[in-house]
Design a protein around this motif. Structure first.
Motif, mmCIF file in Angstrom:
data_model
loop_
_atom_site.group_PDB
_atom_site.id
_atom_site.type_symbol
_atom_site.label_atom_id
_atom_site.label_comp_id
_atom_site.label_asym_id
_atom_site.label_seq_id
_atom_site.Cartn_x
_atom_site.Cartn_y
_atom_site.Cartn_z
ATOM 1 N N GLN A 87 43.460 82.891 94.623
ATOM 2 C CA GLN A 87 43.783 82.250 93.629
ATOM 3 C C GLN A 87 43.290 80.894 93.399
ATOM 4 O OE1 GLN A 87 45.909 83.586 91.293
ATOM 5 N NE2 GLN A 87 45.506 81.618 90.112
ATOM 6 N N GLN A 88 42.918 80.240 94.762
ATOM 7 C CA GLN A 88 42.259 79.018 94.703
ATOM 8 C C GLN A 88 40.820 79.359 94.244
ATOM 9 O OE1 GLN A 88 42.630 77.348 98.543
ATOM 10 N NE2 GLN A 88 44.809 76.762 98.136
ATOM 11 N N VAL A 89 40.216 80.372 94.562
ATOM 12 C CA VAL A 89 38.776 80.564 94.032
ATOM 13 C C VAL A 89 38.742 80.903 92.684
ATOM 14 C CG1 VAL A 89 36.747 82.490 94.315
ATOM 15 C CG2 VAL A 89 38.053 81.399 96.368
ATOM 16 N N VAL A 90 39.711 81.709 92.123
ATOM 17 C CA VAL A 90 39.759 81.714 90.507
ATOM 18 C C VAL A 90 40.137 80.499 89.944
ATOM 19 C CG1 VAL A 90 41.396 82.790 88.864
ATOM 20 C CG2 VAL A 90 40.612 84.262 90.928
ATOM 21 N N ASN A 91 40.870 79.444 90.490
ATOM 22 C CA ASN A 91 41.028 78.293 89.883
ATOM 23 C C ASN A 91 39.801 77.649 89.869
ATOM 24 O OD1 ASN A 91 43.861 79.123 89.476
ATOM 25 N ND2 ASN A 91 44.575 77.832 91.207
ATOM 26 N N LEU A 92 38.994 77.457 90.931
ATOM 27 C CA LEU A 92 37.769 76.800 90.863
ATOM 28 C C LEU A 92 36.705 77.369 89.926
ATOM 29 C CD1 LEU A 92 36.048 74.749 92.594
ATOM 30 C CD2 LEU A 92 35.419 76.287 94.037
ATOM 31 N N ALA A 93 36.828 78.594 89.968
ATOM 32 C CA ALA A 93 35.813 79.224 89.026
ATOM 33 C C ALA A 93 36.279 78.781 87.730
ATOM 34 C CB ALA A 93 35.943 80.625 89.135
ATOM 35 N N PHE A 94 37.221 78.869 87.383
ATOM 36 C CA PHE A 94 37.751 78.402 85.973
ATOM 37 C C PHE A 94 37.598 76.841 85.731
ATOM 38 C CE2 PHE A 94 40.826 81.966 85.545
ATOM 39 C CZ PHE A 94 39.859 82.919 84.599
ATOM 40 N N ALA A 100 31.246 72.998 82.954
ATOM 41 C CA ALA A 100 30.105 73.542 82.170
ATOM 42 C C ALA A 100 29.937 73.474 80.860
ATOM 43 C CB ALA A 100 29.507 74.973 82.854
ATOM 44 N N THR A 101 31.220 73.987 80.495
ATOM 45 C CA THR A 101 31.576 74.011 78.866
ATOM 46 C C THR A 101 31.441 72.830 78.407
ATOM 47 O OG1 THR A 101 32.556 76.193 79.336
ATOM 48 C CG2 THR A 101 32.881 75.250 76.981
ATOM 49 N N ALA A 102 32.435 71.957 78.814
ATOM 50 C CA ALA A 102 32.414 70.530 78.706
ATOM 51 C C ALA A 102 31.066 69.737 78.503
ATOM 52 C CB ALA A 102 33.592 69.834 79.354
ATOM 53 N N ALA A 103 30.517 70.179 79.576
ATOM 54 C CA ALA A 103 29.084 69.311 79.816
ATOM 55 C C ALA A 103 28.142 69.583 78.589
ATOM 56 C CB ALA A 103 28.468 69.782 81.180
#
Length: 112
Positions: A87-94, A100-103
């Motif tokens: 779950q933490q990996v999924v949260n990190l990925a999002f 990246a999208t905001a950048a």
């Protein structure tokens, strides 16, 4: 030796044989009783032995079940840890996708 003396001697021998046969019968009856008692003891020993074997098997199975319970508890702990970390990996990925999208979007919108 006269006939009557011989007959008396034969009677005495026959009486001795009868007494001996009665003694043998008595001995045989005693042996039958002892054999019956011995058979009862053997049967009791076999039952005790079987019960001991059954108890040993039950104890062994109980130990195996306890071991499996402990193993299952450890496995459940590991699965829970893996679920949390996943779950933490999924949260990190999002979060990385969002960053990246905001950048990319923010400079494009602001024109820079």
């Amino acid at each position: 030796m006269t006939d009557s003396e011989q007959l008396a001697e034969i009677k005495a021998l026959i009486n001795n044989l009868v007494v001996d046969v009665e003694g043998i019968r008595s001995d045989v009856e005693g042996l039958k009783q002892e054999t019956a008692k011995t058979n009862e003891r053997v049967e009791a020993y076999q039952k005790d032995s079987q019960q001991s074997e059954i108890k040993a098997l039950i104890n062994h199975l109980t130990e195996d079940v306890e071991s499996l319970k402990q193993e299952t508890a450890r496995t459940n702990d590991r699965v829970e840890t893996y679920q949390k970390s996943s779950q933490q990996v999924v949260n990190l990925a999002f979060s990385l996708i969002l960053a990246a999208t905001a950048a990319i979007v923010i400079p494009t919108v602001l024109g820079r």
